[in-house]
Design an enzyme around this catalytic site. Structure first.
Site, mmCIF file in Angstrom:
data_model
loop_
_atom_site.group_PDB
_atom_site.id
_atom_site.type_symbol
_atom_site.label_atom_id
_atom_site.label_comp_id
_atom_site.label_asym_id
_atom_site.label_seq_id
_atom_site.Cartn_x
_atom_site.Cartn_y
_atom_site.Cartn_z
ATOM 1 N N ASP A 197 -44.372 2.583 48.508
ATOM 2 C CA ASP A 197 -45.367 3.410 48.201
ATOM 3 C C ASP A 197 -45.564 3.202 46.735
ATOM 4 O O ASP A 197 -44.732 2.925 46.119
ATOM 5 C CB ASP A 197 -45.459 4.888 48.599
ATOM 6 C CG ASP A 197 -46.673 5.345 48.557
ATOM 7 O OD1 ASP A 197 -47.410 5.241 48.057
ATOM 8 O OD2 ASP A 197 -46.806 6.616 49.466
ATOM 9 N N TRP A 198 -46.676 3.591 46.370
ATOM 10 C CA TRP A 198 -47.123 3.426 44.971
ATOM 11 C C TRP A 198 -46.343 4.183 43.766
ATOM 12 O O TRP A 198 -46.512 5.226 43.687
ATOM 13 C CB TRP A 198 -48.841 3.517 44.767
ATOM 14 C CG TRP A 198 -49.497 2.401 45.000
ATOM 15 C CD1 TRP A 198 -50.497 2.176 44.193
ATOM 16 C CD2 TRP A 198 -49.374 1.381 46.189
ATOM 17 N NE1 TRP A 198 -50.936 1.004 44.804
ATOM 18 C CE2 TRP A 198 -50.545 0.523 46.226
ATOM 19 C CE3 TRP A 198 -48.641 1.316 47.072
ATOM 20 C CZ2 TRP A 198 -50.682 -0.402 47.129
ATOM 21 C CZ3 TRP A 198 -48.915 0.281 48.266
ATOM 22 C CH2 TRP A 198 -49.759 -0.656 47.993
#
Ligand code: BGC
Length: 748
Positions: A284-285
């Site tokens: 995930d970012w």
């Protein structure tokens, strides 16, 4: 990045066979589509130099926003950032295209790089999709998203979000697919399959246990292995089997103390070993916290490395390999997984082009979905459907029903189709330009998807006078309700990624508004536009209630069709509506007053999420999982379970009402263990004419009745007497049967 002409030509050639192979093919043998994706990946990998090997394992935030915490991308990359969630540069020399990634859970998310006129089909929330209980519609929703992504030039879709709704206050409840592993896994899996049918790669996310937003980057979600395998992981396992997504996104949170993106148990052991997953794991970012631990635990690609200071998978990974802390075979494996997936999903052979998506057809699909996912919760005295000839004055009150239907916020936010003046006001008018950066929508802005319920209901009502009151002044709303034959009150709950809702009550004075309007007009209908379940203190005073969720670009028209009976409602709740927050496993949201720092979330419900927890506690919800009314009436007749080689049930269902409608026959099973509670083990949705009876067959997946045996590392279906019940919700278990099953071991 486009393929070079040479590679493009080679892709169009037939498979090389001996001396007849073209020069282009022999120069790029990996373009031979007759070879397996694995062989093609190896051939390509063999041509990569040492620097190129590090290009594909490090992604960037593609929108190039100048936000404080984001390191600006390197100057040479800035001009090519595509203005979207994610970007992984390609290798032009070898014909490897860049990965251009868009969020797309509920349509192509375009709010981060909003440009005037850049709109996409706002599909209904995935919770509404789950409420359709129709896997075929999930596939179609995915196909729309995949096609729009492809037509806009993306080759990776960051969708497939299916964290179980353990926490109904969780800010992303609308982006997920409910509380049940079978329903969530099936619907998300079919949606991913639909996305990939358009030759783009879908992710599956957020792996795992990202079940709330507060503290998501630090909290540890703790569950024993067996419990996790029987709930959240089972949902992912089922989704993987249906959808075969090319990539899996590991989540922000820690799981049993270890960050999900460096969690050897989740990534190496469960996903890659037990489930034999051939695709790649991307973070995930900003979800990566280490180089060596993450690489060795199975992370294959760091997304948005510019969220993480200098990043972990560029120079630091090079060094870790040179120092012998990460084996070079691991880097090879990362690249193999990425490349074989690009070949397997056709993004190299069939690169996306740029063309205008079929928006009209897509909007019609969004409307179909909404028609089947809106849930009729109450209909006392058959107030609904409205009879056109009998209703002359209709009052619409609240929730900007004159503008559109509310949508959820965060990375999945879609700037919807529709260039009505209202939409320009709420969308175009909301765009701000950050100094020196790209335009973005300000955080917290609520976006309403057109058309408006006012326009749709006016069109559907034909002759009646339809008036609107914003509902801000309760007295004015009451006055309008008194002067009308029927009052429709719209109420809303806005949810967004990044924050949870404080409680399950409708925000502001909306409960007071409903109570006052209902007191003024006994023919009051409430339309809920909510991300998930809410409390309804006014329920006993209101004759009719519809749950419209976040209904998207086709929502208002679908709602109008249902209000006037042109469509018979058939949605079912994919999540329990509790009677109070005291009924939840966590009456108070974990981390409610969080001020930073680590904290743990333990789950007293274990694998018994949602309706199973309430059943275990002997608590009656406001509305049970699987519940939904129709304008006709269904009767469940006999139930016969057969458990020979496979388990399945035949259920007789009859439409004993006066309208055609769709019944969702739900099958629940209870294992012999003393503390076991019923769980959904299958369902079938059938359309029936008035008076018609059908025998529907419901196949049963045995893992749903089994227990995960951690010492043997497989599923154990215990021998013994199992109870089965067929009904129209989790609380409707009058039709029962038992069957003796023999012990069976099932490999994960
Ligand atoms: C979200 C992901 C999303 C990513 C890229 C993250 O904040 O958790 O779901 O795909 O951003 O926008």
């Amino acid at each position: 990045m486009a393929l070079t002409l040479v590679v493009g030509q080679a892709a169009a050639q037939p498979a090389p066979s001996g001396p007849a192979a073209s020069p282009a093919q022999s120069a790029t043998p990996w373009m031979n589509a007759a070879l397996s994706p694995d062989d093609r990946a190896e051939l390509l990998l063999g041509q990569m130099n040492d620097d190129e090997k590090f290009i594909l394992v490090e992604g960037y935030f593609g929108a190039n926003l100048r936000l404080g915490f984001i390191r600006p991308a390197a100057p040479e990359m800035q001009p090519i950032l595509p203005g979207t969630a994610g970007y992984v540069p390609g290798i032009a020399r070898l014909g490897v295209p860049a990965l251009i990634e868009s969020d797309a859970g509920v349509g192509i998310a375009n709010s981060m790089h909003m440009r005037p006129g850049d709109t996409a089909t706002a599909m209904p929330s995935t919770l509404l999709l789950a409420a359709t209980f129709r896997p075929e519609l999930a596939f179609e929703a995915g196909r729309v998203i995949g096609t729009e992504a492809r037509d806009r030039g993306y080759n990776v879709v960051l969708d497939g979000a299916l964290n179980l709704a353990r926490e109904p206050r969780g800010g992303r409840t609308f982006e997920y697919v409910g509380e049940d592993p079978l329903l969530a896994g099936t619907m998300a899996g079919e949606q991913m399959r639909g996305i990939q049918s358009a030759h783009v790669i879908s992710t599956m996310k957020h792996f795992a246990l990202n079940d709330q937003e507060i503290g998501r980057g630090i909290l540890s979600a703790n569950l024993p292995e067996a419990t996790m395998r029987e709930s959240d992981l089972l949902a992912f396992e089922i989704a993987l089997e249906h959808g075969n997504p090319g990539a899996v996104m590991c989540s922000y949170n820690r799981v049993n103390g270890t960050y999900a993106c460096e969690n050897d148990f989740l990534l190496n052991h469960v996903l890659k070993h037990d489930w034999a997953y051939p695709g790649w794991v991307l973070s995930d970012w900003g979800g990566v916290h280490s180089t060596v631990a993450a690489a060795n635990a199975g992370l294959d690609q760091e997304s948005a490395s510019n969220f993480n200071g200098q990043g972990f998978f560029g120079a630091p990974l090079k060094k870790a390999i040179a120092d012998g802390k990460v084996d070079s075979a691991r880097l090879h494996d990362m690249l193999h997984r990425i490349l074989r997936t690009m070949f397997a999903n056709g993004v190299i052979d069939n690169p996306p082009g740029k063309t205008t998506p079929p928006y009209q057809a897509d909007q019609a699909q969004a409307r179909n979905e909404a028609e089947e996912g809106i849930v009729l919760l109450k209909n006392e005295g058959n107030l609904l459907p409205l009879t056109r000839t009998a209703v002359r004055r209709i009052a619409l009150i609240g929730a900007h029903a004159d503008i559109g239907m509310i949508s959820g916020g965060g990375s999945s936010q879609v700037v919807p189709l529709g260039d009505t003046p209202e939409n320009e006001f709420l969308v175009g008018g909301a765009v701000v330009i950050l100094p020196g950066g790209a335009p973005v929508l300000p955080q917290g802005r609520h976006i309403y998807d057109p058309p408006s319920p006012l326009a749709a209901i006016k069109a559907a009502a034909k002759k009646a006078r339809v008036s609107y009151d914003p509902g801000d002044d309760i007295n004015a709303a009451v006055k309008l309700a008194q002067q009308s034959d029927v009052a429709i009150v719209f109420v809303k709950q806005w949810m967004t990624e990044g924050q949870d809702v404080g409680n399950l009550s409708l925000p502001g004075r909306q409960d007071d508004l409903v109570a006052a309007v209902a007191a003024a007009n006994p023919r009051t209908i409430v339309v809920l536009e909510t991300g998930g379940p809410v409390l309804m203190p006014w329920l006993s005073k209101v004759p009719a209630v519809l749950e419209a969720w976040y209904a998207g670009n086709g929502g208002a028209s679908a709602l109008a069709d249902i209000l006037f009976g042109d469509v018979n409602p058939s949605g079912r709740l994919p999540t329990t509506f509790p009677a109070s927050e005291d009924q939840l496993p966590h009456p108070v949201l974990p981390g409610k007053d969080w001020k930073g720092g680590k904290f743990d979330v333990d789950y007293p419900e274990g694998a018994d999420v949602g309706y199973r927890w309430l059943e275990r506690q002997k608590l009656a919800p406001l509305f049970p999982f699987g519940f939904g009314l129709s304008y006709t009436h269904f009767h469940i007749g006999s139930l016969q379970v057969s458990a020979k080689d496979t388990i399945s049930a035949n259920v007789v269902v009859t439409n004993d009402g006066r309208r055609k409608g769709s019944a969702t026959v739900e099958l629940y099973g209870t294992p012999p263990a003393q503390d076991a509670v019923p769980r959904l083990i299958g369902w079938s949705k059938a359309e029936l004419a008035p008076g018609e009876s059908k025998t529907v067959n419901v196949p049963v997946e045995p893992r749903l009745l089994a227990h995960f045996d951690t010492s043997a590392q497989n599923w154990l279906l215990a021998g013994g007497n199992y109870a089965f019940a067929a009904g129209l919700s989790s609380a409707d278990t009058a039709t029962g049967a038992t069957a003796v099953l023999t012990e069976q071991r099932i490999k994960p």
